[in-house]
Structure formats: structure tokens, C-alpha cells
Design an enzyme around this catalytic site. Structure first.
Site, mmCIF file in Angstrom:
data_model
loop_
_atom_site.group_PDB
_atom_site.id
_atom_site.type_symbol
_atom_site.label_atom_id
_atom_site.label_comp_id
_atom_site.label_asym_id
_atom_site.label_seq_id
_atom_site.Cartn_x
_atom_site.Cartn_y
_atom_site.Cartn_z
ATOM 1 N N CYS A 1 -0.112 3.990 2.849
ATOM 2 C CA CYS A 1 0.392 3.250 3.815
ATOM 3 C C CYS A 1 2.022 3.630 3.992
ATOM 4 O O CYS A 1 2.528 4.310 5.465
ATOM 5 C CB CYS A 1 0.806 1.925 3.929
ATOM 6 S SG CYS A 1 -1.442 0.929 3.922
ATOM 7 N N CYS B 1 0.801 -1.119 -0.085
ATOM 8 C CA CYS B 1 0.037 -0.049 -0.351
ATOM 9 C C CYS B 1 0.510 1.365 -0.083
ATOM 10 O O CYS B 1 1.697 1.861 0.887
ATOM 11 C CB CYS B 1 -1.323 -0.090 1.269
ATOM 12 S SG CYS B 1 -1.836 1.703 1.488
#
Length: 109
Positions: free
Chosen positions: A37, A34
Site C-alpha cells: 500500500c 501494508c
């Protein structure tokens, strides 16, 4: 994730580390693939250092430990949950600025 201020969560230790904690816990739901993230990770690290002793900061990899994200209805990552006394006090979905995150934490402490 070698930061000394951040606890690595699993499905197994979630209750002990988060739900039974005496201080509010900021949980970062993330995954290695991600991008957002990875972008928010340094901000979470900074907040963990700045709020040390006031909150606990923890990260849970949603790919490795899917039961807890399912329980909390985590549909997209990154999602940050602030839990106080085992209850969700705040939910932030997607990339957040440090200012926004600090604002939410201060409001809930």
C-alpha cells in the site's frame, strides 16, 4: 495523506463522495501496516494529479472503516476499485505499476 487531489473516505461519507459522484472514482483500499500500500501510494498520487477533473481519487483505510471493504469483498490490500455511476468498472488487487493503472483508467473513461 495531505494531497489536495485525494479524498479521505469513511464509512459515513462513502456514498456521498463515491456513489453520488458524477465522474468515475478510483478508490484505494489501504492500511498503514501494508507495505505494498505504501509502495503504490505515490503512483496513486501521480494518477490523481494527471487525471484531475476526469476522475476523483479517494483512499479508504480498511482498519478504520471496515464496513465498505466488507461490502465490496475486499480480501487483500492494496485493492483499487474504479467505480462509475456507483458500479465497479475495474478492480485491481495488489501492487500495480503506474502504466497498468493508467491503462485501466483510460480504458474506462
Amino acid at each position: 495523506m495531505a494531497e489536495q487531489n485525494i479524498v479521505a473516505l469513511t464509512d459515513a461519507n462513502f456514498e456521498a463522495e463515491v456513489l453520488s459522484c458524477a465522474v468515475p472514482v478510483l478508490v484505494d483500499f489501504w492500511a498503514a501496516w501494508c507495505g505494498p500500500c505504501r509502495m503504490i501510494a505515490p503512483i496513486v498520487d501521480q494518477v490523481a494529479a494527471e487525471f484531475e477533473g476526469k476522475i476523483k481519487v479517494a483512499k479508504l483505510n480498511v482498519d478504520e472503516h471496515p464496513a465498505i471493504p466488507a461490502k465490496y469483498g475486499i480480501m487483500s490490500i492494496p485493492t483499487l476499485l474504479l467505480l462509475k455511476n456507483g458500479q465497479v468498472a475495474a478492480r485491481l488487487v495488489g501492487y500495480q505499476t503506474k502504466e497498468k493503472l493508467v491503462q485501466v483508467l483510460k480504458k474506462n473513461l
